[in-house]
Design a protein around this motif. Structure first.
Motif, short mmCIF file in Angstrom:
data_model
loop_
_atom_site.label_atom_id
_atom_site.label_comp_id
_atom_site.label_asym_id
_atom_site.label_seq_id
_atom_site.Cartn_x
_atom_site.Cartn_y
_atom_site.Cartn_z
N ILE A 212 0.87 -1.18 0.00
CA ILE A 212 0.00 0.00 0.00
C ILE A 212 0.91 1.23 0.00
O ILE A 212 1.81 1.32 0.84
N ALA A 213 0.67 2.12 -0.94
CA ALA A 213 1.44 3.38 -0.94
C ALA A 213 0.51 4.52 -0.54
O ALA A 213 -0.59 4.64 -1.06
N VAL A 214 0.97 5.30 0.45
CA VAL A 214 0.24 6.52 0.80
C VAL A 214 1.20 7.66 0.48
O VAL A 214 2.27 7.76 1.08
N ASN A 215 0.85 8.49 -0.49
CA ASN A 215 1.80 9.51 -0.94
C ASN A 215 2.01 10.60 0.09
O ASN A 215 3.13 11.06 0.30
N ASP A 216 0.95 11.03 0.75
CA ASP A 216 1.08 12.12 1.71
C ASP A 216 -0.01 11.99 2.78
O ASP A 216 -1.18 12.25 2.51
N TRP A 217 0.41 11.58 3.97
CA TRP A 217 -0.59 11.39 5.04
C TRP A 217 -1.35 12.68 5.31
O TRP A 217 -2.51 12.66 5.70
N ASN A 226 -4.09 9.60 -3.80
CA ASN A 226 -3.17 9.61 -2.66
C ASN A 226 -2.85 8.21 -2.15
O ASN A 226 -1.75 7.96 -1.69
N VAL A 227 -3.82 7.31 -2.22
CA VAL A 227 -3.59 5.93 -1.73
C VAL A 227 -3.63 4.99 -2.91
O VAL A 227 -4.55 5.07 -3.74
N ILE A 228 -2.62 4.14 -3.01
CA ILE A 228 -2.53 3.20 -4.14
C ILE A 228 -2.29 1.80 -3.59
O ILE A 228 -1.42 1.60 -2.74
N LEU A 229 -3.08 0.86 -4.06
CA LEU A 229 -2.94 -0.53 -3.61
C LEU A 229 -2.33 -1.38 -4.71
O LEU A 229 -2.66 -1.20 -5.89
N ILE A 248 -0.19 -8.54 -12.02
CA ILE A 248 -0.23 -7.44 -11.04
C ILE A 248 -1.52 -6.63 -11.20
O ILE A 248 -1.94 -6.35 -12.32
N HIS A 249 -2.14 -6.32 -10.08
CA HIS A 249 -3.29 -5.41 -10.09
C HIS A 249 -2.94 -4.23 -9.20
O HIS A 249 -2.66 -4.40 -8.02
N VAL A 250 -2.92 -3.04 -9.78
CA VAL A 250 -2.70 -1.82 -9.00
C VAL A 250 -3.99 -1.02 -9.08
O VAL A 250 -4.60 -0.96 -10.14
N TYR A 251 -4.43 -0.44 -7.98
CA TYR A 251 -5.64 0.38 -8.07
C TYR A 251 -5.68 1.48 -7.02
O TYR A 251 -5.00 1.40 -6.00
N GLN A 276 -3.72 8.18 -19.43
CA GLN A 276 -2.27 8.22 -19.19
C GLN A 276 -1.96 9.07 -17.97
O GLN A 276 -1.21 8.66 -17.09
N GLU A 277 -2.58 10.25 -17.91
CA GLU A 277 -2.30 11.17 -16.80
C GLU A 277 -2.69 10.57 -15.45
O GLU A 277 -1.91 10.56 -14.50
N ARG A 278 -3.91 10.03 -15.38
CA ARG A 278 -4.44 9.59 -14.09
C ARG A 278 -3.87 8.23 -13.66
O ARG A 278 -4.04 7.83 -12.51
N SER A 279 -3.20 7.52 -14.60
CA SER A 279 -2.61 6.22 -14.20
C SER A 279 -1.18 6.42 -13.69
O SER A 279 -0.60 5.50 -13.12
N GLU A 280 -0.62 7.61 -13.91
CA GLU A 280 0.78 7.83 -13.58
C GLU A 280 1.09 7.53 -12.10
O GLU A 280 2.11 6.93 -11.80
N VAL A 281 0.19 7.92 -11.19
CA VAL A 281 0.48 7.67 -9.76
C VAL A 281 0.60 6.17 -9.47
O VAL A 281 1.34 5.76 -8.59
#
Ligand code: FAD
Length: 384
Positions: A212-217, A226-229, A248-251, A276-281
């Motif tokens: 789990i990535a949280v870019n900025d608490w 902000n949150v990516i699984l 791999i499944h990222v969402y 393309q833009e919104r998948s970059e994170v």
């Protein structure tokens, strides 16, 4: 959480039914409910009521908030305390792991289909329900898009979302006040998805299934992008990918605004560009785990709220109703139309597979004669 988790499971969901028979089926658990009475009273309302003033460590506060968001699509201030306590009871049972189903998500579907067929049920795919049939103020069956009519013996049960179910009801079959109220149920946001098939040659040996990535608490866990699984289930179950590959499944879990996508033509340049833009994170989160991920991809599929809406056939591609536990409970499976019941994530207890399975079980119990329900409770070892 210990006393709260015991309280949360003092009443097995299998005992619930949406009629007066519940006095008997739930009544048998009165002694244990009584024993946990003080904890039960703390389970009503939002989880944040339990943690406020008790949890002071910022990381643990953030972590619990994130956990709530992943469970319900809402932060701790809106997530049911009972739901979180129930999940703690599940996670910390001996021999339990929170991983991934063997066989992937399809493993869960296959298990449900096996159960259905064992009871003589049939599953029809590609069977779009065009309308719920109503005769003499009673739901009597469904009409499919191909014109076929299915008559109900006992009841029609819909697990489509509240907004999608309302669309199937003929005009005048329920009061306009009911329709307006249910239609106004606030939806959680939608998802961005990245589905990848990658070459796993010389990939790091410590690759895990979940990240789990949280870019900025500080932006809050519900903020868009902000949150990516990340799930890499073939790490645990190699049958999910060909040898030497990973799937791999990222969402972004329920935090992608539908409004950004509404009305876009899926074949247009603007849509491709936004994708393309919104998948970059999601790519960036994945690069923190597998730095050369972009050059490893053999299959790349990007999903948007429009994809989610279309394939999962859900209103606005929503994760489900955003019903705050601070304000009330999800509605029961009963409807004002005789013969029509609802289950799934628009009904009590809410979103997520355990909750959704419980909601289906409660409707099934309601349709079963009381003695059969009591016998079933004995059978599964919870009856008293
Ligand atoms: C990316 C993602 C990850 C998740 N991870 C987890 C997790 O780890 N753990 C967990 O517990 N939960 C998780 N969830 C939540 C969980 O998947 C849902 O809460 C649950 O699947 C909802 O089930 P449901 O039966 O209510 O609705 P759905 O699964 O949406 O089922 C409704 C069905 O109705 C069908 N339908 C709609 N309209 C019609 C019509 N007119 N005619 C015929 N059929 C129709 C749809 O095709 C659909 O199959 C996740 C959800 C997502 C999107």
């Amino acid at each position: 959480m210990e006393p709260l988790k015991d309280a949360a499971i003092a009443l097995p969901p299998a005992a619930l039914r949406w009629d007066w028979g519940a006095v008997r089926t739930v009544g048998q658990f009165a002694p244990s409910l009584w024993r946990h009475a003080s904890s039960i009273s703390r389970l009503t309302g939002a989880f944040s009521k339990i943690t406020e003033g008790v949890i002071t460590d910022p990381f643990i506060q953030n972590w619990l908030n994130l956990l709530c968001f992943l469970l319900s699509g809402l932060p701790a201030s809106d997530t049911s305390a009972a739901e979180v306590a129930f999940m703690f009871a599940e996670w910390y049972r001996p021999q339990v792991a929170l991983d991934y189903p063997i066989g992937g998500s399809a493993g869960l579907v296959d298990a449900l289909v096996r159960g259905l067929q064992r009871q003589g049920g049939e599953l029809w795919l590609n069977a779009h329900v065009e309308q719920i049939l109503v005769e003499n103020n009673c739901a009597t069956g469904v009409q499919l898009r191909n014109g076929k009519v299915m008559r109900a013996r006992r009841a029609v049960i819909s697990n489509a979302s509240v907004w999608d179910t309302l669309r199937l009801l003929p005009a005048g079959s329920v009061s306009s006040a009911f329709r307006r109220k249910r239609q106004a149920t606030p939806p959680c946001d939608s998802f961005m998805h990245l589905h990848l098939g990658i070459d796993a040659t010389h990939i790091r040996s410590d690759l895990a299934c979940h990240y789990i990535a949280v870019n900025d608490w500080n932006r809050g866990i519900t903020a868009a992008q902000n949150v990516i699984l990340v799930s890499i289930p073939s790490v645990l179950d190699p049958s999910l990918a060909p040898e030497g590959k990973h799937v791999i499944h990222v969402y972004t879990p329920g935090n992608e605004p539908y409004d950004l996508w509404q009305g876009l033509d899926r074949r247009s340049e603007a849509y491709a560009q936004r994708k393309q833009e919104r998948s970059e994170v999601m790519w960036q989160a994945l690069e923190r785990i597998i730095p050369d991920i972009r050059s490893r991809c053999e299959v790349t599929l990007i999903g948007t709220p429009l994809t989610h809406e279309r394939y999962l056939r859900r209103h606005r591609g929503s994760y489900g109703p955003a019903i705050s536990a601070a304000k009330g409970l999800f509605p029961t499976g009963q409807t004002p139309l005789a013969g029509l019941f609802c289950c799934g994530d628009s009904t009590f207890p809410g979103i997520g597979l355990p909750a959704v399975a419980a909601s289906g079980m409660i409707v099934a119990n309601t349709l079963a004669p009381l003695d059969q329900h009591l016998a079933m409770l004995e059978d599964i070892g919870v009856g008293r």
